[in-house]
Design a protein around this motif. Structure first.
Motif, PDB file in Angstrom:
ATOM      1  N   THR A   1       0.807  -1.228   0.000  1.00 31.19           N
ATOM      2  CA  THR A   1       0.000   0.000   0.000  1.00 31.19           C
ATOM      3  C   THR A   1       0.838   1.276   0.000  1.00 31.19           C
ATOM      4  N   LYS A   2       2.036   1.207   0.584  1.00 34.03           N
ATOM      5  CA  LYS A   2       2.907   2.390   0.611  1.00 34.03           C
ATOM      6  C   LYS A   2       3.998   2.323  -0.461  1.00 34.03           C
ATOM      7  N   ARG A   3       3.960   1.255  -1.267  1.00 30.88           N
ATOM      8  CA  ARG A   3       4.947   1.075  -2.341  1.00 30.88           C
ATOM      9  C   ARG A   3       6.377   1.150  -1.806  1.00 30.88           C
ATOM     10  N   ILE A   4       6.618   0.458  -0.724  1.00 27.86           N
ATOM     11  CA  ILE A   4       7.925   0.445  -0.063  1.00 27.86           C
ATOM     12  C   ILE A   4       8.837  -0.555  -0.764  1.00 27.86           C
ATOM     13  N   HIS A   5      10.076  -0.149  -0.967  1.00 22.50           N
ATOM     14  CA  HIS A   5      11.091  -1.054  -1.510  1.00 22.50           C
ATOM     15  C   HIS A   5      11.915  -1.566  -0.338  1.00 22.50           C
ATOM     16  N   MET A   6      11.929  -2.890  -0.140  1.00 21.08           N
ATOM     17  CA  MET A   6      12.662  -3.499   0.966  1.00 21.08           C
ATOM     18  C   MET A   6      13.591  -4.559   0.388  1.00 21.08           C
ATOM     19  N   GLU A   7      14.869  -4.456   0.746  1.00 24.79           N
ATOM     20  CA  GLU A   7      15.845  -5.394   0.198  1.00 24.79           C
ATOM     21  C   GLU A   7      16.871  -5.772   1.245  1.00 24.79           C
ATOM     22  N   GLY A   8      17.186  -7.040   1.301  1.00 22.91           N
ATOM     23  CA  GLY A   8      18.220  -7.522   2.192  1.00 22.91           C
ATOM     24  C   GLY A   8      19.549  -7.586   1.468  1.00 22.91           C
ATOM     25  N   PHE A   9      20.623  -7.450   2.228  1.00 18.62           N
ATOM     26  CA  PHE A   9      21.947  -7.605   1.636  1.00 18.62           C
ATOM     27  C   PHE A   9      22.914  -8.149   2.671  1.00 18.62           C
ATOM     28  N   ILE A  10      23.940  -8.784   2.174  1.00 16.67           N
ATOM     29  CA  ILE A  10      25.003  -9.329   3.016  1.00 16.67           C
ATOM     30  C   ILE A  10      26.293  -8.639   2.590  1.00 16.67           C
ATOM     31  N   ILE A  11      27.028  -8.152   3.557  1.00 15.97           N
ATOM     32  CA  ILE A  11      28.215  -7.348   3.276  1.00 15.97           C
ATOM     33  C   ILE A  11      29.219  -8.074   2.381  1.00 15.97           C
ATOM     34  N   SER A  12      29.321  -9.380   2.532  1.00 14.30           N
ATOM     35  CA  SER A  12      30.299 -10.108   1.715  1.00 14.30           C
ATOM     36  C   SER A  12      29.984 -10.017   0.217  1.00 14.30           C
ATOM     37  N   ASP A  13      28.750  -9.733  -0.127  1.00 14.00           N
ATOM     38  CA  ASP A  13      28.395  -9.531  -1.540  1.00 14.00           C
ATOM     39  C   ASP A  13      28.967  -8.236  -2.098  1.00 14.00           C
ATOM     40  N   GLN A  14      29.436  -7.362  -1.224  1.00 13.70           N
ATOM     41  CA  GLN A  14      29.901  -6.040  -1.641  1.00 13.70           C
ATOM     42  C   GLN A  14      31.421  -5.877  -1.588  1.00 13.70           C
ATOM     43  N   TYR A  15      32.139  -6.917  -1.270  1.00 14.03           N
ATOM     44  CA  TYR A  15      33.595  -6.801  -1.137  1.00 14.03           C
ATOM     45  C   TYR A  15      34.263  -6.260  -2.400  1.00 14.03           C
ATOM     46  N   HIS A  16      33.711  -6.555  -3.545  1.00 16.26           N
ATOM     47  CA  HIS A  16      34.324  -6.113  -4.798  1.00 16.26           C
ATOM     48  C   HIS A  16      34.335  -4.589  -4.958  1.00 16.26           C
ATOM     49  N   ILE A  17      33.473  -3.873  -4.249  1.00 13.77           N
ATOM     50  CA  ILE A  17      33.465  -2.406  -4.360  1.00 13.77           C
ATOM     51  C   ILE A  17      34.153  -1.723  -3.176  1.00 13.77           C
ATOM     52  N   TYR A  18      34.735  -2.508  -2.281  1.00  9.35           N
ATOM     53  CA  TYR A  18      35.398  -1.937  -1.117  1.00  9.35           C
ATOM     54  C   TYR A  18      36.515  -0.957  -1.482  1.00  9.35           C
ATOM     55  N   PRO A  19      37.366  -1.233  -2.460  1.00  9.17           N
ATOM     56  CA  PRO A  19      38.423  -0.258  -2.796  1.00  9.17           C
ATOM     57  C   PRO A  19      37.843   1.111  -3.196  1.00  9.17           C
ATOM     58  N   LYS A  20      36.765   1.116  -3.939  1.00  9.21           N
ATOM     59  CA  LYS A  20      36.132   2.373  -4.338  1.00  9.21           C
ATOM     60  C   LYS A  20      35.563   3.097  -3.108  1.00  9.21           C
ATOM     61  N   PHE A  21      34.931   2.345  -2.211  1.00 10.18           N
ATOM     62  CA  PHE A  21      34.391   2.911  -0.981  1.00 10.18           C
ATOM     63  C   PHE A  21      35.511   3.520  -0.143  1.00 10.18           C
ATOM     64  N   ARG A  22      36.599   2.813  -0.014  1.00 13.31           N
ATOM     65  CA  ARG A  22      37.726   3.275   0.798  1.00 13.31           C
ATOM     66  C   ARG A  22      38.279   4.599   0.256  1.00 13.31           C
ATOM     67  N   LYS A  23      38.388   4.722  -1.062  1.00  7.94           N
ATOM     68  CA  LYS A  23      38.849   5.974  -1.652  1.00  7.94           C
ATOM     69  C   LYS A  23      37.884   7.115  -1.351  1.00  7.94           C
ATOM     70  N   MET A  24      36.609   6.799  -1.312  1.00 11.90           N
ATOM     71  CA  MET A  24      35.598   7.818  -1.062  1.00 11.90           C
ATOM     72  C   MET A  24      35.647   8.340   0.371  1.00 11.90           C
ATOM     73  N   VAL A  25      35.932   7.470   1.346  1.00  6.42           N
ATOM     74  CA  VAL A  25      35.853   7.865   2.744  1.00  6.42           C
ATOM     75  C   VAL A  25      37.170   8.271   3.375  1.00  6.42           C
ATOM     76  N   VAL A  26      38.285   7.888   2.799  1.00  5.05           N
ATOM     77  CA  VAL A  26      39.583   8.233   3.373  1.00  5.05           C
ATOM     78  C   VAL A  26      39.962   9.640   2.932  1.00  5.05           C
TER      79      VAL A  26
END
Length: 157
Positions: free
Chosen positions: A131-156
């Motif tokens: 009714t509220k058209r909510i988008h709900m999604e689960g994720f596991i951090i290990s699925d995101q390891y491939h983008i960690y270098p990009k994330f690290r550059k963004m936050v450091v």
């Protein structure tokens, strides 16, 4: 600009976090991204002052100290919630779904309230997703390891 798109620019944001804010970078990044009402629910009350006075969050509370999640969410989010980053699940997730705005988004990366239960608690108000058209999604951090270098550059710095 329509209400849906305005909330994308300045969302009402609720982050559930655990024990010691295992990932304070997430909290800091959310603040940098321009959320309008930054609020964190914690398991450790001693972090409330730190989040409000040092990191600039509008509110923080220990969800274990709240007797009525629905009342707490009405108090902190009278206009509803646009984004919920969930680590808690269970009754807290159920209460949050009642307070989500149209087209809200829920990211689920944990269910700490459920891990030690013999009988898992169900969420009984999933009709809100429809009714509220909510988008709900689960994720596991290990699925995101491939983008960690990009994330690290963004936050450091």
């Amino acid at each position: 600009m329509g209400e849906r798109y305005q909330s994308l620019l300045h969302p009402e944001l609720l982050v559930s976090s655990l024990v010691s804010l295992q990932r304070p970078q997430v909290v800091t990044l959310l603040g940098v991204q321009g959320a309008k009402n930054l609020m964190v629910q914690l398991l450790v009350s001693s972090l409330v002052d730190f989040l409000k006075n040092k990191l600039g969050f509008d509110e923080a509370f220990n969800y274990k100290e709240e007797q009525d999640y629905d009342a707490a969410l009405k108090r902190y989010f009278p206009d509803g919630i646009d984004i919920y980053f969930d680590n808690v699940g269970g009754k807290m997730l159920e209460a949050v779904l009642n307070h989500m705005r149209l087209h809200g988004r829920v990211a689920v990366c944990g269910m700490i309230s459920q891990y030690s239960l013999e009988q898992l608690e169900g969420v009984h108000n999933l009709l809100n997703l429809l009714t509220k058209r909510i988008h709900m999604e689960g994720f596991i951090i290990s699925d995101q390891y491939h983008i960690y270098p990009k994330f690290r550059k963004m936050v450091v710095l």
